[in-house]
Design a protein around this motif. Structure first.
Motif, short mmCIF file in Angstrom:
data_model
loop_
_atom_site.label_atom_id
_atom_site.label_comp_id
_atom_site.label_asym_id
_atom_site.label_seq_id
_atom_site.Cartn_x
_atom_site.Cartn_y
_atom_site.Cartn_z
N THR A 117 0.82 -1.21 0.00
CA THR A 117 0.00 0.00 0.00
C THR A 117 0.86 1.25 0.00
O THR A 117 0.54 2.24 -0.68
CB THR A 117 -0.94 0.00 1.22
OG1 THR A 117 -1.74 -1.19 1.21
CG2 THR A 117 -1.86 1.22 1.21
N ARG A 140 -5.66 6.40 -2.41
CA ARG A 140 -6.35 7.61 -2.85
C ARG A 140 -7.08 8.28 -1.69
O ARG A 140 -7.00 9.50 -1.52
CB ARG A 140 -7.32 7.27 -3.99
CG ARG A 140 -8.10 8.46 -4.51
CD ARG A 140 -8.83 8.12 -5.80
NE ARG A 140 -9.67 6.95 -5.67
CZ ARG A 140 -10.89 6.96 -5.14
NH1 ARG A 140 -11.42 8.09 -4.70
NH2 ARG A 140 -11.61 5.84 -5.08
N SER A 153 -8.03 -3.26 -9.36
CA SER A 153 -7.99 -1.87 -9.79
C SER A 153 -8.90 -1.03 -8.91
O SER A 153 -9.89 -1.53 -8.36
CB SER A 153 -8.44 -1.74 -11.24
OG SER A 153 -7.55 -2.43 -12.10
N GLY A 154 -8.57 0.25 -8.80
CA GLY A 154 -9.34 1.14 -7.95
C GLY A 154 -10.78 1.29 -8.41
O GLY A 154 -11.09 1.18 -9.59
N SER A 191 -9.63 -2.10 -2.50
CA SER A 191 -8.34 -2.19 -3.18
C SER A 191 -7.32 -1.28 -2.52
O SER A 191 -7.65 -0.23 -1.97
CB SER A 191 -8.47 -1.82 -4.66
OG SER A 191 -8.70 -0.44 -4.80
N GLU A 228 -5.27 0.46 -4.10
CA GLU A 228 -5.29 1.72 -4.87
C GLU A 228 -6.27 2.71 -4.26
O GLU A 228 -5.97 3.91 -4.14
CB GLU A 228 -5.67 1.45 -6.32
CG GLU A 228 -4.57 0.87 -7.17
CD GLU A 228 -4.96 0.83 -8.64
OE1 GLU A 228 -6.01 1.40 -9.00
OE2 GLU A 228 -4.20 0.23 -9.42
N ASP A 229 -7.44 2.23 -3.87
CA ASP A 229 -8.44 3.13 -3.31
C ASP A 229 -8.06 3.57 -1.90
O ASP A 229 -8.38 4.70 -1.50
CB ASP A 229 -9.81 2.46 -3.31
CG ASP A 229 -10.47 2.51 -4.68
OD1 ASP A 229 -10.12 3.41 -5.46
OD2 ASP A 229 -11.33 1.66 -4.96
N LEU A 283 1.92 2.42 -3.42
CA LEU A 283 0.86 3.10 -4.16
C LEU A 283 0.64 4.52 -3.64
O LEU A 283 0.34 5.43 -4.42
CB LEU A 283 -0.43 2.29 -4.06
CG LEU A 283 -0.43 0.97 -4.82
CD1 LEU A 283 -1.62 0.11 -4.42
CD2 LEU A 283 -0.42 1.21 -6.33
N GLN A 288 1.01 7.56 -6.21
CA GLN A 288 -0.14 8.45 -6.41
C GLN A 288 0.18 9.88 -5.95
O GLN A 288 -0.25 10.85 -6.58
CB GLN A 288 -1.36 7.92 -5.67
CG GLN A 288 -1.97 6.68 -6.29
CD GLN A 288 -3.29 6.30 -5.63
OE1 GLN A 288 -3.97 7.14 -5.05
NE2 GLN A 288 -3.66 5.04 -5.72
N ASN A 296 -5.74 -6.43 -4.38
CA ASN A 296 -4.89 -5.77 -5.36
C ASN A 296 -5.62 -5.47 -6.67
O ASN A 296 -5.00 -5.32 -7.71
CB ASN A 296 -3.65 -6.62 -5.63
CG ASN A 296 -2.76 -6.72 -4.41
OD1 ASN A 296 -2.50 -5.74 -3.72
ND2 ASN A 296 -2.30 -7.93 -4.11
#
Length: 218
Positions: free
Chosen positions: A21, A198, A172-173, A192, A194-195, A24, A28, A170
């Motif tokens: 994490t 974010r 996609s967001g 995820s 990714e989220d 990412l 990001q 893992n």
């Protein structure tokens, strides 16, 4: 002559940047134009972190933290620790205590700290497999330390947000992230990485969740 009214990009320190994490979060943040510093134990493990300034040191070392904090506006802690069925875990609370002291010394007030579902009053809301098998057999000692970590953050006097992701994946967001504090009807769920990254970065400037502990999930 015109002047830009856009705020300067935040200057972040990211801890746990070499984790799944954390990587990412760094990528990001760099994509958003943020100025990113990471404190890592090994420069080799962080060699592929693009767009970040490296400071080598131990996250439990207050002097190393103070060096990494110089000129920073905010800290994102994505520190993690492996499952530990038998041995006591102290890394998270020890590092967080040192971090709070260092942030106060360097006058950095904003802290976004990732813990996880199972911490505090989110215990018992992870779904059958997590609550009945994974948590008691593998993660119980980890979460004892996560609870200590959360208590240190809550008592810090800093501008903090505690982020508790549901079960990480893992994929996609997905933009449809839910942030919950009322868990009475919530059992299970996933999100995820990714989220998570974010959402965490959104808290660097937002105050909606200040001094709160949202559980985030799909």
């Amino acid at each position: 002559m015109t002047y830009s009214t856009a705020p300067d990009p935040p200057k972040l320190l990211v801890l746990g940047a070499t984790g799944a994490t954390g990587r990412l979060i760094v990528s990001q943040a760099a994509a958003r134009g943020y100025d990113v510093t990471v404190l890592v134990r090994s420069a080799e493990k962080a060699g592929d972190l693009k767009g970040a300034n490296l400071v080598v040191g131990d996250a439990r070392d207050e002097s190393a933290l103070r060096e990494a904090l110089k000129g920073r506006d905010a800290v994102v802690s994505a520190l993690g620790t492996p499952a530990s069925p038998f041995r006591e875990v102290t890394l998270l609370s020890t590092a967080t205590r040192s971090l709070v002291n260092a942030m106060k010394a360097e006058q950095v007030s904003r802290l976004i700290c990732i813990t996880g579902i199972g911490a505090g009053d989110s215990a018992g809301h992870g779904g059958f497999l997590f609550d009945k098998l994974i948590f008691p057999l593998l993660l119980r000692k980890v979460y004892v330390d996560k609870n200590r970590q959360e208590a240190i953050v809550r008592d810090s006097g800093l501008d903090w947000v505690l982020v508790r992701p549901s079960i990480l994946n893992n994929k996609s967001g997905n933009s449809a992230v839910r942030a919950l504090t009322d868990l009475s009807d919530f059992h299970g769920g996933s999100i995820s990485r990714e989220d998570v990254a974010r959402f965490v970065l959104d808290q660097v400037r937002a105050d909606a969740w200040l001094h709160r502990s949202p559980l985030i999930t799909w």
